[in-house]
Design a protein around this motif. Structure first.
Motif, PDB file in Angstrom:
ATOM      1  N   GLN A   1       1.632   9.403  -5.831  1.00 21.95           N
ATOM      2  CA  GLN A   1       2.117  10.758  -5.602  1.00 21.95           C
ATOM      3  C   GLN A   1       3.080  11.186  -6.707  1.00 21.95           C
ATOM      4  O   GLN A   1       3.097  12.347  -7.113  1.00 21.95           O
ATOM      5  CB  GLN A   1       2.793  10.877  -4.238  1.00 21.95           C
ATOM      6  N   GLU A   2       3.901  10.254  -7.229  1.00 24.86           N
ATOM      7  CA  GLU A   2       4.797  10.580  -8.339  1.00 24.86           C
ATOM      8  C   GLU A   2       4.002  10.923  -9.591  1.00 24.86           C
ATOM      9  O   GLU A   2       4.373  11.820 -10.340  1.00 24.86           O
ATOM     10  CB  GLU A   2       5.729   9.411  -8.627  1.00 24.86           C
ATOM     11  N   GLU A   3       2.896  10.203  -9.840  1.00 23.10           N
ATOM     12  CA  GLU A   3       2.056  10.497 -10.994  1.00 23.10           C
ATOM     13  C   GLU A   3       1.425  11.878 -10.864  1.00 23.10           C
ATOM     14  O   GLU A   3       1.246  12.566 -11.861  1.00 23.10           O
ATOM     15  CB  GLU A   3       0.961   9.445 -11.138  1.00 23.10           C
TER      16      GLU A   3
ATOM     17  N   HIS B   1       0.825  -1.198   0.000  1.00 24.47           N
ATOM     18  CA  HIS B   1       0.000   0.000   0.000  1.00 24.47           C
ATOM     19  C   HIS B   1       0.864   1.254   0.000  1.00 24.47           C
ATOM     20  O   HIS B   1       0.568   2.220  -0.709  1.00 24.47           O
ATOM     21  CB  HIS B   1      -0.927   0.015   1.219  1.00 24.47           C
ATOM     22  N   VAL B   2       1.923   1.237   0.793  1.00 23.50           N
ATOM     23  CA  VAL B   2       2.824   2.386   0.857  1.00 23.50           C
ATOM     24  C   VAL B   2       3.482   2.611  -0.505  1.00 23.50           C
ATOM     25  O   VAL B   2       3.586   3.740  -0.976  1.00 23.50           O
ATOM     26  CB  VAL B   2       3.884   2.185   1.958  1.00 23.50           C
TER      27      VAL B   2
END
Length: 119
Positions: free
Chosen positions: A37-39, A29-30
Motif C-alpha cells: 500500500q505504501e508503494e 502477510h499484513v
C-alpha cells in the motif's frame, strides 16, 4: 449499535469485506500488504511542460528581484519543500542558493518542480 464501515449488502448476502480475512492472515502477510500500500502511494516525478517551466522561472525571478520569501518545491526521491530567500542565481552552474535561515540550500534547476512567492 456499532456500524461496520466494511459491511456491504448485495441482495441477500451481507459481505464484511476484509474483516473476515484478517483472522486468517499471518503478521508477515499484513506487513507485506502495508508495504504494498505504501508503494501504491509513491508518486513519480511530475512531468513539466514549457509553460510550467516558464511560470516557475518567472516566480523565481520575481522573488529574487523583490528579495521576498519564496517556497520552492523540489524532487529528490520524493517531493520536498524549502522556504527562504534566494541569495544567488548561478546560470552557468544552473543552481540557486536559498537561505532558509538555518543554512543555505543549493538547489539545481533540474530538481525544481514548483515555486511560489510568499508576501
Amino acid at each position: 449499535m456499532k456500524l461496520n464501515k466494511h459491511l456491504s449488502v448485495k441482495g441477500q448476502i451481507k459481505d464484511r469485506g476484509r474483516i473476515k480475512w484478517t483472522a486468517m492472515m499471518l503478521t508477515e502477510h499484513v506487513d507485506m500488504l502495508k508495504k504494498w500500500q505504501e508503494e501504491d502511494r509513491y508518486n513519480s516525478r511530475p512531468v513539466l511542460d514549457e509553460f510550467d517551466l516558464e511560470a516557475i522561472f518567472e516566480e523565481i525571478q520575481l522573488a529574487y528581484k523583490r528579495q521576498c520569501d519564496v517556497e520552492i518545491q523540489i524532487w529528490r526521491d520524493g517531493s520536498e519543500k524549502f522556504t527562504g530567500l534566494i541569495t544567488t542565481v548561478d546560470l552557468h552552474l544552473q543552481k540557486l542558493h536559498l537561505d532558509t535561515g538555518l543554512h543555505t540550500q543549493k538547489l539545481s534547476f533540474g530538481e525544481i518542480i514548483g515555486a511560489k512567492t510568499l508576501e
